[in-house]
Design a protein around this motif. Structure first.
Motif, mmCIF file in Angstrom:
data_model
loop_
_atom_site.group_PDB
_atom_site.id
_atom_site.type_symbol
_atom_site.label_atom_id
_atom_site.label_comp_id
_atom_site.label_asym_id
_atom_site.label_seq_id
_atom_site.Cartn_x
_atom_site.Cartn_y
_atom_site.Cartn_z
ATOM 1 N N VAL A 54 1.042 -1.128 -0.124
ATOM 2 C CA VAL A 54 0.046 0.091 -0.019
ATOM 3 C C VAL A 54 0.885 1.240 -0.102
ATOM 4 O O VAL A 54 0.509 2.237 -0.627
ATOM 5 C CB VAL A 54 -0.806 -0.008 1.108
ATOM 6 C CG1 VAL A 54 -2.007 1.274 1.332
ATOM 7 C CG2 VAL A 54 -1.780 -1.360 1.328
ATOM 8 N N CYS A 55 1.841 1.276 0.873
ATOM 9 C CA CYS A 55 2.920 2.215 0.724
ATOM 10 C C CYS A 55 3.532 2.674 -0.529
ATOM 11 O O CYS A 55 3.867 1.518 -1.500
ATOM 12 C CB CYS A 55 4.266 1.952 1.592
ATOM 13 S SG CYS A 55 3.726 1.276 3.419
ATOM 14 N N CYS A 59 3.206 9.088 -0.473
ATOM 15 C CA CYS A 59 2.428 8.737 0.738
ATOM 16 C C CYS A 59 3.155 8.962 1.877
ATOM 17 O O CYS A 59 4.382 8.292 2.071
ATOM 18 C CB CYS A 59 1.968 7.578 0.745
ATOM 19 S SG CYS A 59 0.688 7.029 1.896
ATOM 20 N N SER A 60 2.903 10.046 2.690
ATOM 21 C CA SER A 60 3.732 10.448 3.828
ATOM 22 C C SER A 60 2.946 10.633 5.265
ATOM 23 O O SER A 60 3.639 11.154 6.140
ATOM 24 C CB SER A 60 4.547 11.611 3.580
ATOM 25 O OG SER A 60 3.624 12.476 3.233
ATOM 26 N N GLU A 61 1.530 10.160 5.392
ATOM 27 C CA GLU A 61 1.075 10.216 6.465
ATOM 28 C C GLU A 61 1.757 9.779 7.869
ATOM 29 O O GLU A 61 1.763 10.570 8.942
ATOM 30 C CB GLU A 61 -0.514 9.654 6.751
ATOM 31 C CG GLU A 61 -1.145 9.769 7.776
ATOM 32 C CD GLU A 61 -2.414 8.734 7.527
ATOM 33 O OE1 GLU A 61 -3.186 8.798 6.636
ATOM 34 O OE2 GLU A 61 -2.870 8.177 8.589
ATOM 35 N N CYS A 62 2.526 8.701 7.850
ATOM 36 C CA CYS A 62 3.171 8.114 8.650
ATOM 37 C C CYS A 62 4.391 8.828 9.046
ATOM 38 O O CYS A 62 4.987 8.633 10.376
ATOM 39 C CB CYS A 62 3.594 6.604 8.422
ATOM 40 S SG CYS A 62 4.609 6.268 6.962
ATOM 41 N N PHE A 167 7.637 0.256 8.276
ATOM 42 C CA PHE A 167 6.411 0.867 8.934
ATOM 43 C C PHE A 167 5.362 0.631 7.786
ATOM 44 O O PHE A 167 5.617 1.283 6.639
ATOM 45 C CB PHE A 167 6.574 2.306 9.576
ATOM 46 C CG PHE A 167 5.271 2.615 10.192
ATOM 47 C CD1 PHE A 167 5.052 2.003 11.507
ATOM 48 C CD2 PHE A 167 4.224 3.350 9.759
ATOM 49 C CE1 PHE A 167 3.984 2.393 12.360
ATOM 50 C CE2 PHE A 167 3.207 3.703 10.359
ATOM 51 C CZ PHE A 167 3.196 3.216 11.746
ATOM 52 N N GLY A 168 4.322 -0.310 7.895
ATOM 53 C CA GLY A 168 3.300 -0.152 6.636
ATOM 54 C C GLY A 168 3.799 -1.265 5.756
ATOM 55 O O GLY A 168 3.016 -1.547 4.934
ATOM 56 N N ILE A 180 -1.965 1.620 11.681
ATOM 57 C CA ILE A 180 -0.886 1.877 10.965
ATOM 58 C C ILE A 180 -1.069 3.379 10.450
ATOM 59 O O ILE A 180 -0.310 4.180 10.708
ATOM 60 C CB ILE A 180 -0.492 0.962 10.039
ATOM 61 C CG1 ILE A 180 -0.380 -0.538 10.486
ATOM 62 C CG2 ILE A 180 0.633 1.442 9.177
ATOM 63 C CD1 ILE A 180 0.976 -0.771 11.396
ATOM 64 N N CYS A 181 -2.137 3.431 9.566
ATOM 65 C CA CYS A 181 -2.461 4.639 9.130
ATOM 66 C C CYS A 181 -3.851 4.932 8.239
ATOM 67 O O CYS A 181 -4.399 3.610 8.407
ATOM 68 C CB CYS A 181 -1.197 5.004 7.978
ATOM 69 S SG CYS A 181 -1.700 3.926 6.496
ATOM 70 N N ARG A 183 -4.632 4.660 5.208
ATOM 71 C CA ARG A 183 -4.690 3.858 4.054
ATOM 72 C C ARG A 183 -4.678 2.554 4.478
ATOM 73 O O ARG A 183 -5.490 1.616 3.830
ATOM 74 C CB ARG A 183 -3.465 4.300 3.261
ATOM 75 C CG ARG A 183 -3.607 5.539 2.830
ATOM 76 C CD ARG A 183 -2.263 5.692 1.856
ATOM 77 N NE ARG A 183 -2.189 4.920 0.690
ATOM 78 C CZ ARG A 183 -2.315 5.353 -0.492
ATOM 79 N NH1 ARG A 183 -2.220 6.811 -0.808
ATOM 80 N NH2 ARG A 183 -2.177 4.573 -1.507
ATOM 81 N N ILE A 184 -3.849 1.984 5.526
ATOM 82 C CA ILE A 184 -3.768 0.705 5.879
ATOM 83 C C ILE A 184 -4.930 0.379 6.666
ATOM 84 O O ILE A 184 -5.337 -0.818 6.933
ATOM 85 C CB ILE A 184 -2.257 0.207 6.184
ATOM 86 C CG1 ILE A 184 -1.446 0.549 4.931
ATOM 87 C CG2 ILE A 184 -2.076 -1.241 6.794
ATOM 88 C CD1 ILE A 184 -0.125 0.216 5.415
#
Ligand code: SF4
Ligand code: SF4
Ligand code: ZN
Length: 269
Positions: A54-55, A59-62, A167-168, A180-181, A183-184
């Motif tokens: 998914v990452c 994408c950088s919310e984490c 992570f992710g 996790i976030c 998206r996940i």
């Protein structure tokens, strides 16, 4: 080892052209080799299971969560910062001071937890404690560049810490419902396709972070990246001098077992 040997970092370039200042047996080389192994493991795992992680880039919310890194990872980032222009360094420093200022005002308990000397403590427990304490805290990583959580990128991508790589993309066997976030969602969604975080973490802890001596096990300090940067804030403009000859010798040159003993057992030897 011939000076023409392929570099330990997985680049397939010659070491003398790639990482000439880092010796093959050093702690820094161990860390870079682990980064490369983990990246390859993740790619091959997803490819074998015919799923896409998914990452993805942008994408950088984490990157707005707090996570712990070891000192050798931090020094590798400082080495990278030697290439930064002064404006970029000043931006990083400004964002670090802003973040710590925010924590001082809004999250003093969390900041106090960082200040406590955690060396010797269980790394997993400490990381999870910080994760728990900072669940509602959003502090953007000072190395993130771009304009939104879905469009930003990492400006130190090649030396981003281990946690940023896993992570992710890997799963925590013992924390099935860990969020996790957006998206996940929870860890459950990546359990079937990613390798186990714990397996990767174990080799990190054993090879990089721990030394055994006289039947006891000693563990090095870890802090959130933002806090390492804060501790070095006065020297960030000149990372070459900050790394200096002593740090370079211990972390980038000395055989890693000897280096770990010197670093981790300094109080008792
Ligand atoms: S963990 Fe989530 S936010 Fe981070 S890169 Fe992966 S999908 Fe994006
Ligand atoms: S180091 Fe890079 S990947 Fe890691 S949190 Fe910062 S911007 Fe994101
Ligand atoms: Zn290299």
């Amino acid at each position: 080892m011939s000076s023409d040997a392929v570099c330990f970092c997985g680049s397939m370039r010659r070491q003398k052209k790639c990482h000439p200042d880092i010796s093959r047996e050093s702690l820094a080389a161990k860390m870079l080799t682990l980064y490369s192994r983990v990246d390859t493991l993740i790619i091959s795992y997803y490819s074998k299971h015919k799923v896409k992680p998914v990452c993805k880039k942008g994408c950088s919310e984490c990157c707005s969560t707090l996570f712990c890194v070891s000192i050798v990872e931090f020094f590798l980032i400082c080495r990278e910062m030697i290439k930064f222009d002064p404006k970029r360094t000043a931006q990083v420093k400004h964002r670090v001071l802003q973040a710590i200022n925010y924590l001082e005002k809004e999250q003093p308990a969390l900041l106090d937890y960082f200040k406590f000397d955690h060396s010797g403590q269980n790394f997993n427990n400490m990381s999870l404690r910080i994760y728990e304490l900072s669940k509602s805290v959003k502090i953007e990583c000072p190395f993130l560049t771009g304009f939104s959580a879905r469009q930003s990128t990492c400006s130190i991508y090649n030396v981003r810490p281990l946690i940023c790589r896993i992570f992710g993309t890997t799963y925590y066997t013992s924390f099935e419902d860990m969020y996790i976030c957006s998206r996940i969602g929870t860890n459950n969604r990546i359990m079937d396709c990613g390798p186990s975080t714990i397996d990767i973490w174990d080799s990190f802890i054993k090879d990089i972070l721990t030394v055994n001596y006289n039947g006891a096990s000693y563990r090095g300090s870890v802090y959130p990246l933002i806090y390492w940067l804060y501790l070095a804030a006065q020297d960030l403009e000149n990372p070459r001098a900050y790394l200096g000859s002593e740090r370079r010798k211990k972390y980038f040159q000395m055989p890693y077992i000897e280096a770990k003993q010197k670093i981790l057992l300094r109080h008792i030897l």
